[in-house]
Design a protein around this motif. Structure first.
Motif, PDB file in Angstrom:
ATOM      1  N   LEU A  21       0.864  -1.187   0.000  1.00 54.55           N
ATOM      2  CA  LEU A  21       0.000   0.000   0.000  1.00 54.55           C
ATOM      3  C   LEU A  21       0.892   1.225   0.000  1.00 54.55           C
ATOM      4  CD1 LEU A  21      -2.562  -1.168   2.709  1.00 54.55           C
ATOM      5  CD2 LEU A  21      -2.594  -1.584   0.234  1.00 54.55           C
ATOM      6  N   GLY A  24       5.197   4.970  -3.287  1.00 50.11           N
ATOM      7  CA  GLY A  24       6.226   6.016  -3.187  1.00 50.11           C
ATOM      8  C   GLY A  24       7.628   5.426  -3.232  1.00 50.11           C
ATOM      9  N   ILE A  25       8.569   6.145  -2.602  1.00 49.81           N
ATOM     10  CA  ILE A  25       9.968   5.697  -2.595  1.00 49.81           C
ATOM     11  C   ILE A  25      10.035   4.239  -2.129  1.00 49.81           C
ATOM     12  CG2 ILE A  25      12.217   6.017  -1.474  1.00 49.81           C
ATOM     13  CD1 ILE A  25      11.603   8.986  -1.203  1.00 49.81           C
ATOM     14  N   GLY A  27       7.259   2.026  -1.310  1.00 55.21           N
ATOM     15  CA  GLY A  27       6.284   1.110  -1.912  1.00 55.21           C
ATOM     16  C   GLY A  27       6.733   0.658  -3.295  1.00 55.21           C
ATOM     17  N   LYS A  44      -0.898  -0.693  -4.488  1.00 54.27           N
ATOM     18  CA  LYS A  44      -2.058   0.200  -4.402  1.00 54.27           C
ATOM     19  C   LYS A  44      -1.669   1.575  -3.885  1.00 54.27           C
ATOM     20  CE  LYS A  44      -6.443   1.149  -2.326  1.00 54.27           C
ATOM     21  NZ  LYS A  44      -6.026   2.528  -1.989  1.00 54.27           N
ATOM     22  N   ASN A  47      -3.392   7.715  -5.841  1.00 54.94           N
ATOM     23  CA  ASN A  47      -3.423   8.498  -7.075  1.00 54.94           C
ATOM     24  C   ASN A  47      -2.564   7.869  -8.173  1.00 54.94           C
ATOM     25  OD1 ASN A  47      -0.807  10.051  -7.430  1.00 54.94           O
ATOM     26  ND2 ASN A  47      -1.334  10.625  -5.325  1.00 54.94           N
ATOM     27  N   ALA A  50       1.269   8.611  -8.582  1.00 54.79           N
ATOM     28  CA  ALA A  50       2.159   7.833  -7.708  1.00 54.79           C
ATOM     29  C   ALA A  50       2.373   6.440  -8.285  1.00 54.79           C
ATOM     30  CB  ALA A  50       1.569   7.742  -6.304  1.00 54.79           C
ATOM     31  N   ALA A 101       2.886   0.842   3.210  1.00 58.00           N
ATOM     32  CA  ALA A 101       4.014   1.789   3.059  1.00 58.00           C
ATOM     33  C   ALA A 101       3.479   3.163   2.664  1.00 58.00           C
ATOM     34  CB  ALA A 101       5.018   1.259   2.046  1.00 58.00           C
ATOM     35  N   HIS A 152      10.128  -3.708   8.104  1.00 56.62           N
ATOM     36  CA  HIS A 152      10.769  -2.418   7.831  1.00 56.62           C
ATOM     37  C   HIS A 152      11.940  -2.596   6.863  1.00 56.62           C
ATOM     38  CE1 HIS A 152      13.139   1.260   9.509  1.00 56.62           C
ATOM     39  NE2 HIS A 152      12.464   1.562   8.422  1.00 56.62           N
ATOM     40  N   ASN A 155      16.090   2.040   2.399  1.00 56.92           N
ATOM     41  CA  ASN A 155      16.059   2.767   1.143  1.00 56.92           C
ATOM     42  C   ASN A 155      17.482   2.912   0.573  1.00 56.92           C
ATOM     43  OD1 ASN A 155      15.508   4.666  -0.859  1.00 56.92           O
ATOM     44  ND2 ASN A 155      15.182   6.360   0.563  1.00 56.92           N
ATOM     45  N   THR A 250       9.354  12.747   5.346  1.00 58.52           N
ATOM     46  CA  THR A 250       9.388  11.495   6.123  1.00 58.52           C
ATOM     47  C   THR A 250      10.309  11.657   7.330  1.00 58.52           C
ATOM     48  OG1 THR A 250       8.975  10.256   4.102  1.00 58.52           O
ATOM     49  CG2 THR A 250       9.911   9.020   5.934  1.00 58.52           C
ATOM     50  N   CYS A 254       9.258  11.320  11.207  1.00 55.23           N
ATOM     51  CA  CYS A 254       9.942  10.332  12.059  1.00 55.23           C
ATOM     52  C   CYS A 254      10.530  11.007  13.304  1.00 55.23           C
ATOM     53  CB  CYS A 254      11.063   9.638  11.296  1.00 55.23           C
ATOM     54  SG  CYS A 254      10.476   8.518  10.020  1.00 55.23           S
ATOM     55  N   LYS A 286      12.787  13.611  -3.793  1.00 56.23           N
ATOM     56  CA  LYS A 286      11.463  13.296  -4.346  1.00 56.23           C
ATOM     57  C   LYS A 286      10.801  14.495  -5.014  1.00 56.23           C
ATOM     58  CE  LYS A 286       9.532  11.991  -0.322  1.00 56.23           C
ATOM     59  NZ  LYS A 286       8.538  11.571   0.665  1.00 56.23           N
TER      60      LYS A 286
HETATM   61  P1  NAD Z   1       6.504   8.641  -0.055  1.00 60.14           P
HETATM   62  O1  NAD Z   1       6.043   9.993   0.330  1.00 60.14           O
HETATM   63  O2  NAD Z   1       7.536   8.503  -1.116  1.00 60.14           O
HETATM   64  O3  NAD Z   1       5.256   7.731  -0.503  1.00 60.14           O
HETATM   65  C1  NAD Z   1       4.076   7.609   0.224  1.00 60.14           C
HETATM   66  C2  NAD Z   1       3.007   7.121  -0.730  1.00 60.14           C
HETATM   67  O4  NAD Z   1       1.844   6.769   0.024  1.00 60.14           O
HETATM   68  C3  NAD Z   1       2.571   8.199  -1.751  1.00 60.14           C
HETATM   69  O5  NAD Z   1       2.677   7.665  -3.066  1.00 60.14           O
HETATM   70  C4  NAD Z   1       1.117   8.477  -1.374  1.00 60.14           C
HETATM   71  O6  NAD Z   1       0.309   8.790  -2.499  1.00 60.14           O
HETATM   72  C5  NAD Z   1       0.734   7.129  -0.758  1.00 60.14           C
HETATM   73  N1  NAD Z   1      -0.456   7.174   0.086  1.00 60.14           N
HETATM   74  C6  NAD Z   1      -0.837   8.118   0.960  1.00 60.14           C
HETATM   75  N2  NAD Z   1      -1.990   7.755   1.548  1.00 60.14           N
HETATM   76  C7  NAD Z   1      -2.345   6.555   1.012  1.00 60.14           C
HETATM   77  C8  NAD Z   1      -3.438   5.670   1.201  1.00 60.14           C
HETATM   78  N3  NAD Z   1      -4.423   5.984   2.037  1.00 60.14           N
HETATM   79  N4  NAD Z   1      -3.461   4.496   0.493  1.00 60.14           N
HETATM   80  C9  NAD Z   1      -2.471   4.197  -0.383  1.00 60.14           C
HETATM   81  N5  NAD Z   1      -1.419   5.009  -0.610  1.00 60.14           N
HETATM   82  C10 NAD Z   1      -1.358   6.172   0.084  1.00 60.14           C
HETATM   83  O7  NAD Z   1       6.983   7.962   1.309  1.00 60.14           O
HETATM   84  P2  NAD Z   1       8.039   6.770   1.530  1.00 60.14           P
HETATM   85  O8  NAD Z   1       9.381   7.354   1.706  1.00 60.14           O
HETATM   86  O9  NAD Z   1       7.806   5.707   0.513  1.00 60.14           O
HETATM   87  O10 NAD Z   1       7.587   6.266   2.966  1.00 60.14           O
HETATM   88  C11 NAD Z   1       6.508   5.360   3.129  1.00 60.14           C
HETATM   89  C12 NAD Z   1       6.661   4.648   4.465  1.00 60.14           C
HETATM   90  O11 NAD Z   1       7.914   3.936   4.492  1.00 60.14           O
HETATM   91  C13 NAD Z   1       6.675   5.590   5.672  1.00 60.14           C
HETATM   92  O12 NAD Z   1       6.050   4.956   6.752  1.00 60.14           O
HETATM   93  C14 NAD Z   1       8.165   5.762   5.945  1.00 60.14           C
HETATM   94  O13 NAD Z   1       8.448   6.094   7.270  1.00 60.14           O
HETATM   95  C15 NAD Z   1       8.671   4.365   5.617  1.00 60.14           C
HETATM   96  N6  NAD Z   1      10.100   4.289   5.289  1.00 60.14           N
HETATM   97  C16 NAD Z   1      10.680   5.282   4.538  1.00 60.14           C
HETATM   98  C17 NAD Z   1      12.034   5.175   4.232  1.00 60.14           C
HETATM   99  C18 NAD Z   1      12.714   6.227   3.403  1.00 60.14           C
HETATM  100  O14 NAD Z   1      13.961   6.268   3.393  1.00 60.14           O
HETATM  101  N7  NAD Z   1      11.993   7.059   2.686  1.00 60.14           N
HETATM  102  C19 NAD Z   1      12.779   4.074   4.673  1.00 60.14           C
HETATM  103  C20 NAD Z   1      12.137   3.076   5.397  1.00 60.14           C
HETATM  104  C21 NAD Z   1      10.795   3.198   5.701  1.00 60.14           C
END
Ligand code: NAD
Length: 295
Positions: A21, A24-25, A27, A44, A47, A50, A101, A152, A155, A250, A254, A286
């Motif tokens: 779910l 993003g980065i 997912g 999933k 939008n 994404a 995610a 977890h 990245n 993010t 955090c 991003k």
């Molecule tokens: P991101 O901002 O790149 O992506 C988040 C995505 O979630 C977006 O595409 C957004 O459209 C989508 N989204 C929002 N609400 C939603 C919903 N209701 N249903 C489905 N999609 C939805 O963020 P990211 O960096 O991919 O982070 C996602 C998760 O992973 C966070 O919990 C973050 O803490 C964790 N994380 C991030 C990293 C990192 O380095 N960026 C590393 C490990 C874990």
């Protein structure tokens, strides 16, 4: 470690179909890695933009592998075919595991976790890729707490070997074993850790980011700090660049979770430069700029 070993001896539920779910980065990376290692995955988001970005990221990694002669066109098509992008929950009903995610916001995650649990089968495992939010806190929003834990990734997902499998107080051994096995099937090197804000890695990493913010407030230049960490100290990247890679939004979310979880040790920093970048919508790689610019 002992618990991971014990879990490894149980009859392990096999993960043949997964869902992520958020595209993003993280997912997008999780979808790529699962698909590449042969487990079809539904991706999933809320939008289409994404979803497109998630697929483009996967295609980009595959193109690089193809350029180096490591995969052929058939493998490339097969991997992309293993990813099903969608805006609806319809295709998650027969998955064995879900990796949530979406954004690092406890309220959004709680809503999404409750929502997805109502669409998957009773046997499905639901996990969260949260960086910092306590698994027991998130477990409050699911009914089948024994089938819930943290998964977890780091990245960029296709390069980082580690996956923290976070055991909540009601997570069953069977669930831990299945998630460890899925991480291994994805070519990752899982460790099982207990629950607390930040788990293991981010309890180490976020104090480092806090130290960096303090240095900047005392007048240090972020370019100089990064240069020393990279060139002289030998780390692959300095804290400013790493924050841009993680995503300033993010990282800021955090930091908020960590300071709530450890109010004394991780006290909120007044005028944190990372929060200032977030307020200025400089989200890092991003969106084209954070500490550094990415044209
Ligand atoms: P991101 O901002 O790149 O992506 C988040 C995505 O979630 C977006 O595409 C957004 O459209 C989508 N989204 C929002 N609400 C939603 C919903 N209701 N249903 C489905 N999609 C939805 O963020 P990211 O960096 O991919 O982070 C996602 C998760 O992973 C966070 O919990 C973050 O803490 C964790 N994380 C991030 C990293 C990192 O380095 N960026 C590393 C490990 C874990």
């Amino acid at each position: 470690k002992g618990k991971a070993k014990k879990a490894g001896k149980l009859a392990t539920k096999s993960v043949d179909r997964a869902a992520v779910l958020g595209a993003g980065i993280m997912g997008g990376g999780i979808a790529y890695q699962s698909a590449y290692k042969g487990t079809p995955i539904v991706m999933k988001d809320i939008n289409n933009q994404a979803l497109d970005l998630g697929l483009t990221t996967a295609a980009g990694i595959l193109s690089k592998l193809a350029d180096r002669g490591r995969i052929n066109a058939k493998k490339m098509a097969g991997v992309l075919n293993n990813i099903t992008p969608t805006l609806s929950y319809d295709s998650v009903k027969d998955v064995d595991i879900v990796v949530e995610a979406v954004v690092e916001n406890p309220k959004v995650k709680a809503a999404v976790l409750a929502e997805v649990e109502s669409h998957v089968s009773e046997d499905a495992i639901v996990t969260s890729n949260t960086s910092t939010i306590s698994i027991d806190l998130l477990a409050q929003s699911v009914k089948r707490k024994d089938k819930f834990c943290g998964m977890h990734f780091f990245n960029p997902v296709h390069k980082m070997p580690l996956v923290e499998v976070i055991r909540g107080s009601e997570t069953s051994d069977e669930t831990v074993a299945a998630v460890v096995a899925y991480a291994a099937k994805m070519g990752k090197s899982p460790i099982v850790v207990n629950d607390c804000p930040g788990f293991y890695i981010n309890r180490v990493l976020f104090p480092y980011f806090a130290g960096f913010s303090q240095l900047l407030l005392e007048g240090a230049d972020f370019v100089a700090v990064d240069k020393v960490m990279e060139k002289q100290f030998g780390w692959p990247m300095g804290p400013a660049y790493l924050l841009d890679v993680v995503g300033i939004d993010t990282a800021d979310h955090c930091t908020g979770v960590m300071s709530e979880g450890f109010p004394t040790r991780m006290a909120k920093i007044t005028n944190d430069p990372v929060s200032a970048l977030y307020q200025a919508d400089r989200l890092g790689q991003k969106n084209g700029g954070g500490f550094f610019d990415y044209g």
